[in-house]
Design a protein around this motif. Structure first.
Motif, mmCIF file in Angstrom:
data_model
loop_
_atom_site.group_PDB
_atom_site.id
_atom_site.type_symbol
_atom_site.label_atom_id
_atom_site.label_comp_id
_atom_site.label_asym_id
_atom_site.label_seq_id
_atom_site.Cartn_x
_atom_site.Cartn_y
_atom_site.Cartn_z
ATOM 1 N N ASN A 122 0.862 -1.185 0.000
ATOM 2 C CA ASN A 122 0.000 0.000 0.000
ATOM 3 C C ASN A 122 0.897 1.234 0.000
ATOM 4 O OD1 ASN A 122 -1.700 2.235 0.725
ATOM 5 N ND2 ASN A 122 -3.209 0.770 1.503
ATOM 6 N N GLN A 150 -12.868 -2.170 -4.734
ATOM 7 C CA GLN A 150 -13.343 -2.519 -3.402
ATOM 8 C C GLN A 150 -14.858 -2.725 -3.393
ATOM 9 O OE1 GLN A 150 -11.732 -3.280 -0.694
ATOM 10 N NE2 GLN A 150 -13.521 -3.432 0.632
ATOM 11 N N ARG A 154 -14.605 -6.518 -2.868
ATOM 12 C CA ARG A 154 -14.337 -6.559 -1.433
ATOM 13 C C ARG A 154 -13.010 -7.226 -1.055
ATOM 14 N NH1 ARG A 154 -17.828 -2.763 0.234
ATOM 15 N NH2 ARG A 154 -19.934 -3.151 -0.536
ATOM 16 N N ASN A 156 -10.688 -5.710 0.477
ATOM 17 C CA ASN A 156 -10.271 -5.024 1.707
ATOM 18 C C ASN A 156 -8.823 -4.559 1.650
ATOM 19 O OD1 ASN A 156 -12.822 -5.326 3.032
ATOM 20 N ND2 ASN A 156 -12.304 -7.459 3.479
ATOM 21 N N ILE A 157 -8.489 -3.921 0.536
ATOM 22 C CA ILE A 157 -7.169 -3.318 0.381
ATOM 23 C C ILE A 157 -7.361 -1.883 -0.111
ATOM 24 C CG2 ILE A 157 -5.930 -5.484 -0.028
ATOM 25 C CD1 ILE A 157 -6.106 -4.917 -3.009
ATOM 26 N N GLY A 158 -6.397 -1.051 0.181
ATOM 27 C CA GLY A 158 -6.527 0.354 -0.164
ATOM 28 C C GLY A 158 -5.774 0.786 -1.400
ATOM 29 N N SER A 193 -9.874 -12.485 -4.936
ATOM 30 C CA SER A 193 -11.056 -12.101 -4.157
ATOM 31 C C SER A 193 -12.214 -13.053 -4.424
ATOM 32 C CB SER A 193 -11.470 -10.669 -4.497
ATOM 33 O OG SER A 193 -10.436 -9.749 -4.226
ATOM 34 N N GLU A 200 -3.990 -9.737 2.290
ATOM 35 C CA GLU A 200 -3.566 -8.771 3.295
ATOM 36 C C GLU A 200 -2.728 -7.699 2.613
ATOM 37 O OE1 GLU A 200 -1.736 -10.675 6.626
ATOM 38 O OE2 GLU A 200 -3.317 -12.187 6.832
ATOM 39 N N GLU A 201 -2.421 -6.627 3.344
ATOM 40 C CA GLU A 201 -1.595 -5.573 2.773
ATOM 41 C C GLU A 201 -0.615 -5.041 3.804
ATOM 42 O OE1 GLU A 201 -3.907 -2.302 1.342
ATOM 43 O OE2 GLU A 201 -4.538 -1.674 3.342
#
Length: 399
Positions: A122, A150, A154, A156-158, A193, A200-201
Motif C-alpha cells: 500500500n 473494493q 471486497r 479489503n485493500i486500499g 477475491s 492482506e496488505e
C-alpha cells in the motif's frame, strides 16, 4: 540464490519483469540480493525478460540473477512466465525501474509465512515521494479504480494497483491467470477475491523511478483497460443491477399505462411514455440476458468461478425450458395482437382511436420482442453448455 544456503530449497523468488531496464536493473537486483543476504532467507532473484534489446539480460546474469525469456510480449505475459519458472514457494514481484523498495520486504515475507495467499503493498500508507506518481494517478486514477475494485470485489485493500506484491506461488497458479497486458495486476486481485483467498496488505514506499525515458504506462488508455476489466469481471454490476432497474421500471410503467393515462404533479403520462417505457424494458431485459450468457461463457472458460448457488441454477436450467418460456411470451404478444385485429374487424376495419390502438399494440409488441429474445438466448446458451472434448494444443484447423 542466497549464498548462505547453496543448493538448498528456495523459499522466496523476487521476480522482476523487464523490458529494456538497463539503467535501473542492476540497482534493483543488488537491493533484492541485499535483502536476501540480510534476512537469511533462501531465495533467488529472477528476471523475466520481455525482449530487451539494451543488454538487460547480460546485466542480470553478471550480477548472479537468473534470467527467463518470456515468449510473449506484455507485462502480464512476462509475469506469467516468471511465475511458471520461479523456484521459490513464495514470490514477491515488483518493477525493475527502482521505484519500489526491494530492501524492506520483511512485512511481505512475514504475512506470507503467516498464511496469506496474496500480500499487497500500500503506497498510500507507506509514502509516495514527490514526483513518484503523477497527480492524475495519485488523486484520481488510483483512488477511483481502487474504490471501484473494493465495491465490486471486497478485497479489503486500499491500493488495488500497487505493483509490489507477494503471493503463494501454488495458490496463484491455481487461479490460472490469463491476461498478458497491464490487466494482469487487476486479474490477480480480482480472481483472488472471487476465490475467497486470504488477502492482506503492508505499507510500502514509492519513489521516482530512475529511468531517463518515459514509463511504459499510458494514463488514460491503461486506466480504461483496468476499468473495463473490473466491469467484465463484475457482471452483476455491469449487467444485472442496471438491467433489473431498467426492466422493472419499464414493465411497471407499461403495465400501469395500459389501463389509461396517469397525471402526476400536473404532468400527464400516456402512450408516448409507454413507447419509451417499453424500450427501457427491452433494454433491461437484454442486459439480464447478456449477464446470463456472459456468466455461462466465463465459468465454462474458467474466467469466473462458479458459486454453489450458480451451479444449482445451471443444473436446473435447460435450453428447452428457456425455449418454452420464450415461446409463451411470444405467443402472449401474438394473442394480444390477434385480439386487437379482431376488435378492428368488428369495426369493419375502419378508423380507430390512435391512442387506444397504441395502448394495446405496445404490450403486444413487447411480448413478441421479449419472447423472441428469450428463444434466441436459449439456443445460444444451449451451444455454450453443450459438452465437448478439449481441442489438442497441436491440432491444426484448416479453413
Amino acid at each position: 540464490m542466497n549464498p548462505s544456503t547453496p543448493g538448498g530449497p528456495i523459499e522466496l523468488t523476487i521476480l522482476m519483469p523487464c523490458l529494456n531496464e538497463a539503467e535501473t536493473l542492476a540497482v534493483c537486483i543488488e537491493k533484492a540480493q541485499g535483502f536476501l543476504a540480510r534476512s537469511g532467507i533462501a531465495g533467488e532473484v529472477l528476471i523475466s525478460d520481455n525482449g530487451s534489446t539494451d543488454g538487460s539480460q547480460q546485466i542480470a546474469t553478471d550480477l548472479g540473477a537468473r534470467v527467463s525469456e518470456a515468449p510473449r510480449r506484455g507485462y502480464g505475459a512476462a509475469l506469467i512466465n516468471g511465475i511458471e519458472n520461479a523456484r521459490g514457494r513464495y514470490i514477491i514481484m515488483g518493477d525493475a525501474d527502482d521505484s519500489y523498495d526491494f530492501v524492506n520486504l520483511d512485512g511481505f515475507v512475514e504475512r506470507l509465512r503467516g498464511g496469506a495467499d496474496l500480500v499487497m503493498g500500500n503506497r498510500f500508507k507507506g509514502g509516495i515521494a514527490p514526483g513518484a506518481m503523477p497527480p492524475l494517478h495519485k488523486y484520481l486514477g488510483n483512488p477511483v479504480l481502487s474504490g471501484i475494485g473494493q465495491l465490486f470485489f471486497r478485497p479489503n485493500i486500499g491500493d488495488f494497483h500497487c505493483g509490489l506484491r507477494g503471493f503463494n506461488k501454488d495458490r496463484i497458479r491455481d487461479l490460472d491467470l490469463q491476461t498478458t497486458g497491464m490487466e494482469f495486476a487487476s486479474e490477480m486481485v480480482v480472481k483472488s477475491s472471487l476465490a475467497r483467498y486470504r488477502i492482506e496488505e503492508v505499507p510500502t514506499t514509492l519513489k521516482k523511478d530512475g529511468r531517463s525515458r518515459p514509463p511504459h504506462l499510458r494514463s488514460w488508455h491503461d486506466g480504461w483497460r483496468h476499468l473495463r476489466f473490473l466491469l467484465l469481471f463484475a457482471p452483476r454490476w455491469l449487467f444485472v443491477y442496471p438491467g433489473l432497474v431498467a426492466f422493472f421500471l419499464g414493465a411497471l410503467a407499461v403495465g400501469i399505462l395500459s389501463f389509461g393515462g396517469v397525471t402526476i404533479a400536473g404532468v400527464g403520462f400516456d402512450v408516448t411514455t409507454m413507447v419509451y417505457a417499453s424500450a427501457l424494458c427491452v433494454i433491461g431485459y437484454q442486459s439480464l440476458l447478456f449477464f446470463w450468457l456472459t456468466k455461462l461463457f466465463a465459468t465454462q472458460e474458467g474466467f469466473l468461478p462458479a458459486s454453489p448457488r450458480y451451479r444449482a441454477i445451471v443444473a436446473k436450467w435447460s435450453a428447452e425450458r428457456g425455449l418454452l418460456i420464450g415461446l409463451a411470451l411470444f405467443l402472449l404478444g401474438v394473442v394480444i395482437g390477434i385480439v386487437q385485429v379482431a376488435r378492428w374487424g368488428s369495426l369493419d376495419f375502419g378508423p380507430q382511436d390512435a391512442t387506444q390502438v397504441i395502448r394495446i399494440a405496445i404490450p403486444s409488441a413487447l411480448g413478441i420482442m421479449l419472447g423472441f429474445q428469450t428463444i434466441m438466448m436459449s439456443f445460444f446458451s444451449g451451444v455454450l453448455t453443450t459438452p465437448r472434448r478439449q481441442v489438442r494444443p497441436d491440432a491444426v484447423i484448416e479453413s
